[in-house]
Scaffold this motif. Sequence first.
Motif, PDB file in Angstrom:
ATOM      1  N   SER A 141       0.796  -1.028  -0.052  1.00  0.00           N
ATOM      2  CA  SER A 141      -0.047  -0.256  -0.093  1.00  0.00           C
ATOM      3  C   SER A 141       0.960   1.213   0.238  1.00  0.00           C
ATOM      4  CB  SER A 141      -0.954   0.233   1.348  1.00  0.00           C
ATOM      5  OG  SER A 141      -1.467   1.124   1.339  1.00  0.00           O
ATOM      6  N   SER A 142       1.983   1.324   0.845  1.00  0.00           N
ATOM      7  CA  SER A 142       2.712   2.591   0.965  1.00  0.00           C
ATOM      8  C   SER A 142       3.681   2.665  -0.453  1.00  0.00           C
ATOM      9  CB  SER A 142       3.778   2.053   2.131  1.00  0.00           C
ATOM     10  OG  SER A 142       3.238   2.167   3.599  1.00  0.00           O
ATOM     11  N   LEU A 143       4.045   1.464  -1.048  1.00  0.00           N
ATOM     12  CA  LEU A 143       4.700   1.730  -2.202  1.00  0.00           C
ATOM     13  C   LEU A 143       3.773   2.175  -3.362  1.00  0.00           C
ATOM     14  CD1 LEU A 143       6.980  -1.744  -2.222  1.00  0.00           C
ATOM     15  CD2 LEU A 143       7.535   0.592  -1.649  1.00  0.00           C
ATOM     16  N   HIS A 144       2.544   1.917  -3.472  1.00  0.00           N
ATOM     17  CA  HIS A 144       1.628   2.288  -4.455  1.00  0.00           C
ATOM     18  C   HIS A 144       1.572   3.976  -4.226  1.00  0.00           C
ATOM     19  CE1 HIS A 144       0.465  -1.017  -6.670  1.00  0.00           C
ATOM     20  NE2 HIS A 144       0.000  -1.609  -5.827  1.00  0.00           N
ATOM     21  N   LYS A 145       1.546   4.358  -2.951  1.00  0.00           N
ATOM     22  CA  LYS A 145       1.405   5.674  -2.950  1.00  0.00           C
ATOM     23  C   LYS A 145       2.665   6.375  -3.045  1.00  0.00           C
ATOM     24  CE  LYS A 145      -1.676   5.347   1.171  1.00  0.00           C
ATOM     25  NZ  LYS A 145      -1.990   5.445   2.701  1.00  0.00           N
ATOM     26  N   LEU A 146       3.948   5.837  -2.769  1.00  0.00           N
ATOM     27  CA  LEU A 146       5.245   6.356  -2.893  1.00  0.00           C
ATOM     28  C   LEU A 146       5.474   6.469  -4.552  1.00  0.00           C
ATOM     29  CD1 LEU A 146       8.207   6.807  -2.592  1.00  0.00           C
ATOM     30  CD2 LEU A 146       8.800   4.551  -2.575  1.00  0.00           C
ATOM     31  N   LEU A 147       4.934   5.333  -5.420  1.00  0.00           N
ATOM     32  CA  LEU A 147       4.961   5.584  -7.084  1.00  0.00           C
ATOM     33  C   LEU A 147       4.258   6.633  -7.446  1.00  0.00           C
ATOM     34  CD1 LEU A 147       5.242   1.974  -7.955  1.00  0.00           C
ATOM     35  CD2 LEU A 147       7.053   3.491  -8.283  1.00  0.00           C
TER      36      LEU A 147
END
Length: 200
Positions: free
Chosen positions: A185-191
């Motif tokens: 979930s955090s990686l999607h936000k990061l991207l």
Amino acid sequence: MEVISMLHILFVCTGNTCRSPMAEGLMRKLSAERGINLEVRSAGVSAISGTPMSRHAAAILRDEGVNDLITSSQLSGELLNWADLVLTLTQSHKRHVLHYFPKAVSKTFTLKEYVQDEDAVRRDLEELDSLYAGTELAASLGQEPKAADLQRIIEIRQRIPSADIMDPFGGSREDYEYAAAEIRSSLHKLLDKLETLHRL
């Protein structure tokens, strides 16, 4: 879509066998799917270099179609110099990085705080970093931290959401799935954030 110029991201956890290698493998896959040009590595603040990933972490990555052979690396100045962005999995990892490598302060965040959208939470986190730095400095000079600063740290910590991703080490497959879901979930936000920054 225009490809974003190469960015070096370093994920940091404790032993570099569970959370940070899952973040590394998932980030490599997700960024490639979105055409974002990244180089990703991971390390641990207490890693034994060359240790393989935990079996549950490796299984979760395989289920995601990630078959990278990721082995642990000890956090080092060389890795931090390589990185443009250092993302830790907990606040304690971040404090460790900044204690031993203070020059990395401008590029070191927890993963969850870096992708945090709320301005008020970001301001609290920045103030918390400043307060921690002040108490560290006082301790290094042999002085007692100010009582008001310690009280302020308690107040801020009580109201901000956790910036930590739970440690599944030694836990069940479900514990690893939960940690992986938080990371994903955090990686999607990061991207999303990296794409937005690139368009500015």
